[in-house]
Structure formats: C-alpha cells, structure tokens
Design a protein around this motif. Structure first.
Motif, mmCIF file in Angstrom:
data_model
loop_
_atom_site.group_PDB
_atom_site.id
_atom_site.type_symbol
_atom_site.label_atom_id
_atom_site.label_comp_id
_atom_site.label_asym_id
_atom_site.label_seq_id
_atom_site.Cartn_x
_atom_site.Cartn_y
_atom_site.Cartn_z
ATOM 1 N N ASP A 57 58.610 -2.075 91.391
ATOM 2 C CA ASP A 57 57.371 -2.829 91.577
ATOM 3 C C ASP A 57 57.675 -4.266 91.994
ATOM 4 O OD1 ASP A 57 56.087 -0.561 90.658
ATOM 5 O OD2 ASP A 57 56.056 -1.263 88.572
ATOM 6 N N ILE A 58 58.694 -4.847 91.336
ATOM 7 C CA ILE A 58 59.085 -6.231 91.647
ATOM 8 C C ILE A 58 59.577 -6.310 93.095
ATOM 9 C CG2 ILE A 58 60.674 -8.116 91.030
ATOM 10 C CD1 ILE A 58 60.869 -6.717 88.206
ATOM 11 N N ALA A 59 60.459 -5.370 93.441
ATOM 12 C CA ALA A 59 61.053 -5.374 94.785
ATOM 13 C C ALA A 59 59.979 -5.221 95.846
ATOM 14 C CB ALA A 59 62.090 -4.263 94.898
ATOM 15 N N LYS A 60 58.984 -4.343 95.533
ATOM 16 C CA LYS A 60 57.923 -4.091 96.500
ATOM 17 C C LYS A 60 57.037 -5.329 96.661
ATOM 18 C CE LYS A 60 54.418 -0.683 97.443
ATOM 19 N NZ LYS A 60 53.542 0.290 96.781
ATOM 20 N N HIS A 61 56.682 -5.923 95.524
ATOM 21 C CA HIS A 61 55.795 -7.083 95.559
ATOM 22 C C HIS A 61 56.399 -8.238 96.368
ATOM 23 C CE1 HIS A 61 52.496 -9.603 94.020
ATOM 24 N NE2 HIS A 61 53.405 -10.562 93.990
ATOM 25 N N LEU A 62 57.719 -8.452 96.183
ATOM 26 C CA LEU A 62 58.372 -9.578 96.859
ATOM 27 C C LEU A 62 58.968 -9.184 98.213
ATOM 28 C CD1 LEU A 62 60.263 -11.116 93.792
ATOM 29 C CD2 LEU A 62 58.192 -12.021 94.867
ATOM 30 N N ALA A 63 58.845 -7.895 98.547
ATOM 31 C CA ALA A 63 59.442 -7.368 99.784
ATOM 32 C C ALA A 63 60.930 -7.729 99.874
ATOM 33 C CB ALA A 63 58.684 -7.876 101.014
ATOM 34 N N LEU A 64 61.651 -7.422 98.793
ATOM 35 C CA LEU A 64 63.080 -7.757 98.765
ATOM 36 C C LEU A 64 63.845 -6.932 99.799
ATOM 37 C CD1 LEU A 64 63.968 -7.882 94.937
ATOM 38 C CD2 LEU A 64 63.446 -9.791 96.467
ATOM 39 N N PRO A 65 64.760 -7.557 100.524
ATOM 40 C CA PRO A 65 65.614 -6.777 101.419
ATOM 41 C C PRO A 65 66.572 -5.913 100.582
ATOM 42 C CG PRO A 65 66.188 -9.127 101.494
ATOM 43 C CD PRO A 65 65.015 -9.001 100.584
ATOM 44 N N PRO A 66 67.037 -4.783 101.137
ATOM 45 C CA PRO A 66 67.860 -3.838 100.364
ATOM 46 C C PRO A 66 69.036 -4.501 99.638
ATOM 47 C CG PRO A 66 67.387 -2.950 102.550
ATOM 48 C CD PRO A 66 66.814 -4.324 102.514
ATOM 49 N N VAL A 67 69.663 -5.489 100.275
ATOM 50 C CA VAL A 67 70.841 -6.108 99.675
ATOM 51 C C VAL A 67 70.484 -6.954 98.444
ATOM 52 C CG1 VAL A 67 70.816 -8.165 101.164
ATOM 53 C CG2 VAL A 67 72.997 -7.332 100.316
ATOM 54 N N LYS A 68 69.173 -7.181 98.249
ATOM 55 C CA LYS A 68 68.733 -7.989 97.110
ATOM 56 C C LYS A 68 68.034 -7.178 96.012
ATOM 57 C CE LYS A 68 69.986 -11.972 98.836
ATOM 58 N NZ LYS A 68 71.120 -12.701 98.250
#
Lengths: 412, 137
Positions: free
Chosen positions: B92-103
């Motif tokens: 959910d966090i990754a999606k919300h912030l649109a984190l790149p895969p390496v992050k």
C-alpha cells in the motif's frame, strides 16, 4: 563575463560534478567549428586539399596533446575516449607479450574500465594482483615493489582517482616499473591538464587521456604509446591501419581538433587555474566546517587535485541530501544512487565504514566555478544537512552519546 | 531518478518528525534497519486510553523514499487501533508513493517499523497487566 554563461542557462543548477564531465570551453568549440563545416575532409584522403586540410588539423592537435605530457607527437594515437584507451593499453600489451609475461598489477581503486579489463584478462589466463590502498587513498610503494616480478607485463595505476581526486606517486611508480622491466600504464583521464605530467621524467610507457574531462568534446580520447624503448600493442580494432595500425578507422577530425585545443588551453592556464581552484576548495571546506560538525574529507587532502572534494556528512544519507540540494549538481558514494545498491568501492577500499560511505558526496569544482557559486553551495549544503540531521535517528543517538556501533542492527 | 509528487511532498514537508518519550508506558518504539545498509527508521506510537493511536512520530536516516515512507505511515496510523495499524502493508505504501522497484525495500522497512513499534507497545502492556495482576493477588 563568465564564459560558462554562454552555455549554462540561468534556470540550471550549479554544476559541481567536474569529475563526471566538463562543459566544453567555448574556445574549443570555436576551433572545432570549421571542421564540422567547410573543412570536412577525410584526414586520410591524400589526393586533394580537403584531405590535407583535415590532416593538418588532426596533426596539429596531436602535437598539442603530446606537448602537454612531454611526449613526441608520433607517440600519441587517437581513440574514442579513456575507456577505449585503457582497454587498448592493457589488453594490447598483455596480448602482445603473453608468451613472455603473464602478470598484471593494478589497484583496487581503479576506474571500472580498468578493473573490468583486468577481470577479463584473468579469464584469459593472466594473473592479476590488485594492490590495496592506504587510508589516504595512495598506494604503498613497498607493496608495489614486492608485487612486481619478472613475469609482470604491465603495471596499471591511475594518476588521479575519479572519486577522491588523490594523486598517486607517478614518478616513483615509474622508477619501480622500469627497474623490473614492466610497462607502466596510467589512466590519466582525471589528471591531464590538472597536474603537470611528463612521460619522460615519470617513466610512463602508456597513458590514457580523455577529451571531455578537460573541457574538450565527448567521444574522443588519446593513448600515449612510448616509442623508445618501443612498446608494442596488439590492436583491437582492425581495418585501414590508421594510427600506426593500433587503431583503425577514419579520425573524427572536429573531435581531434577539439581535444588538441583543450590540451593547449589547459597547458597555458594550468598553474593559475590550480591556484584559483585551491582557493575555492579551501573556501568551501572552511565554510562547511564553520557551520557543521562531524564532516570528514575522504582521501588525502595534500596529494589531491585542487578541483575535488569528497566529504562524508555523518548521519545524513547521500541520496536524500542530493534530493534536498536541488540547486546543486553533485554525485554521491551512497548505495542508493547506484544501480547495484552497493556503496562506493573506492571509499570502502580506503577503509571508510559502510555507514560513512552512504553519507558521502563528491563535489567537483572546475574552470567555470565561481566564488559566488561556492558560497551558494555551502549555504545550501549547511541548510539541508542540518535539516536532515534533525530527522536522523542516528544523529539523535550520537547527540545523546549512544555509540551506534554498540547497537545490534538487523541487516536487511 | 524521477519520483512522484506525493513522494517529493513527503520528503520536502515530512509529517510528524520528532520523538516521544520511549520510557512512557503508552508509547511503543520501533527501531529498524541498519546504518550499514543505508537506512534506519525510528517510529513511535502513543496509544490513548480508548485504544486508539493518538500520536505518531518518526526519525529516519535514509534516502528520500525511506523518509517519505516513514512520514506517510505516521499519518496513516493516527486514529487507528493497533490491530488496524498492524494491517498496513508495504504494498500500500509503495503504491501510494509510486516507489520505483529499486526502492520497494523502503516501504518494507516502514511496515517493519510499525510492527516493531506495536510489538514494543504490546510488550509494555503485558508487563503492566502482570504487575496489576500481582498487585491484585
């Protein structure tokens, strides 16, 4: 008027990454222009004036390069850049002399294009000794002396390190190599035009040079190949036999003229520029030290080119700092900025702790850096380091007197 | 690297930076990551008498994504029960912030930080219960 203003737009950040590349000096561009337009001939055409004109440009530039390093112009061959020069020097020599000698000596802090070339040669059956460096980034000459044997074909040690700017003791290295009959190759991409170099006095047999690190164009480099005593190379690119057969292919005349002009300017301005940059670097360091504690310069400060600083800002991660200092273009030794997620192998080789490597920035000053830019950079760095330390749990612990090493961290 | 607007906003204007009293009974502290890996997060929650998380604070050493991930979760946990907060997923966090895969690992660390803070709070709670039980006997 700052010549750089002709190139840099006002909305661009301050460029402080001169070890990555340099802008072309407008004087270099001016020298190149005719060779992009009406002097477009092929330097290898012998039958008409277009060819002669181009050849004249290429040969004048060759002499300009040679002069800067104390060489004869016949000893300079053009390549596409320092990476190709390093490949050709090391592979070329190794291949040519492989029946007699099969050992190579280099250091752990070399540029990737030297290390990777050496790894490749290991797979081909060569033995490679990777010398460690001392805490200050310099090699220990006694360790080198012991490493070189009568089986050593080439010792490849960079003149100036690209991350920490330290200058290796070239003359002493040259002496050791000559005594043992091994060729001395130096990757001088970061050194040419910045420090005085003399292939005779330093006993250098092969030297790699880059155009775009010295305010010249990208896509051009040179390799110095000694003629007396002769150094032989197996060519990597075969064809029309240009460049003494070491490197076939039509020469890119405008680029050759550009690197030549860049060398000429560097030669004229080196002394004054070194003094100016040393002053700017001292100003930057003084400014940072006045406002920040726990900052550490990586690598020797004395044996260093004037235009480089590599600083660890303890308890502040490098990539997050770079995100903050938006008005500055620098680079970091932090893992987060690399595709591999590994922190700088150069800093690790100096014995810099991994956590400190994560907090490092490389700041490169150069010909178009002004005092005002340095002051702006200091202010921006101080502001963001302070801000990020306020949100750093490690800074908080260190202020409370907790030893961060005493905590059992879970690796992830 | 190009980051999303939301991520940059959390990096530039981080919410809830600071520290709570880690010795207080109603505060749970999670400290995760490692300096050698380049990121350390400290996340703290303060649980009210009604069982709701009434305050959350963080401090993070790490890249912009790590700072943004921890800032975001302090916003998300506030007003939730600890059981609800525990269900926050790194995805959910990754999606919300649109984190790149390496992050992505930054969001994993933020999830770990919440779990660690909750575990610390629960441990304190059970000690308290034991003590009050002993006192009653």
């Amino acid at each position: 008027m700052n010549a750089f203003n002709q190139i840099r737009r006002n909305d661009q950040p301050i460029y402080l990454d001169y070890q990555a590349t340099t802008p072309m000096d407008p004087r270099v561009l001016e020298a190149m222009m005719p060779y992009f337009t009406y002097k477009f001939g092929n330097a290898h055409s012998r039958s008409h004036s277009y060819g002669w004109e181009a050849e004249e440009g290429v040969e004048k530039a060759r002499a300009q390069i040679a002069k800067l390093i104390g060489a004869d112009e016949k000893e300079v061959i053009y390549t596409s850049g320092a990476t190709e020069s390093n490949n050709l020097a090391i592979k070329g020599v190794a291949d040519f002399y492989k029946d007699r000698r099969n050992h190579i000596v280099t250091t752990v802090t070399e540029h990737k294009c030297v290390l990777d070339t050496c790894r490749h040669l290991e797979q081909e059956g060569f033995t490679v000794t990777y010398l460690p460096v001392q805490k200050n980034g310099l090699i220990d000459l006694d360790v080198l002396r012991e490493a070189v044997t009568d089986k050593t074909v080439v010792v490849s040690i960079m003149a100036v390190n690209n991350e920490i700017g330290v200058i290796q003791p070239l003359a002493e290295i040259g002496k050791i190599c000559r005594a043992k009959g091994a060729f001395f190759h130096t990757d001088a991409a970061q050194a040419v035009g910045k420090i005085p170099l003399d292939v005779e006095a330093m006993n250098i047999d092969l030297m790699s040079i880059s155009g775009h690190k010295i305010y010249g164009p990208k896509g051009i480099g040179a390799l110095y190949v000694r003629r007396k005593p002769r150094v032989r190379l197996a060519a990597m690119i075969h064809g029309g036999g240009q460049e003494r057969g070491f490197r076939s292919g039509t020469l890119p005349t405008p680029l050759c003229v550009g690197i030549g002009e860049a060398c000429e300017i560097a030669m004229k301005e080196m002394d004054a520029e070194a003094k100016r940059l040393t002053k700017l670097r001292d100003r930057m360091l003084k400014g940072l030290n006045a406002k920040l504690t726990e900052i550490y310069v990586n690598g020797d400060l004395e044996h260093r080119i004037p235009g480089n600083l590599n600083i660890s800002f303890a308890h502040v991660e490098g990539e997050s700092l770079m995100m903050g200092i938006k008005g500055l273009s620098v680079s970091s030794g932090s893992a987060c900025t690399s595709a591999s997620l590994e922190p700088s192998y150069v800093l690790r080789a100096l014995g810099v702790e991994v956590e400190m490597a994560h907090t490092s920035l490389r700041i490169g000053l150069g010909r178009f850096t002004t005092e005002q830019e340095v002051d702006t950079a200091v202010a921006e760095l101080v502001h963001h380091v302070t801000k990020l330390r306020e949100m750093s749990p490690l800074w908080e612990m260190s202020q409370e007197g907790i030893d961060i090493k005493s905590i059992e961290w879970a690796a992830h | 690297m190009a980051y999303s607007e939301k991520l940059i906003d959390h990096y530039e204007n981080p919410r809830n930076i600071g520290s709570l009293d880690k010795n207080s009974e109603d505060v749970g502290t999670g400290l995760v990551g490692a300096p050698a890996c380049g990121d350390v997060m400290k996340l703290q929650i303060k649980v009210g008498p009604d069982g709701l998380i009434e305050d959350a604070k963080f401090k993070t050493f790490g890249c912009g994504s790590a700072i943004a991930s921890s800032s975001l979760v302090t916003e998300w946990v506030k007003g939730k029960t600890i059981d609800e907060a525990e269900t926050i997923k790194n995805t959910d966090i990754a999606k919300h912030l649109a984190l790149p895969p390496v992050k992505i690992h930054c969001s994993v660390l933020a999830e770990d930080a919440i779990k660690a803070a909750i575990a610390d709070y629960r441990a304190k709670l059970s000690v308290k219960k034991d003590e009050s039980k002993e006192a009653a006997e």
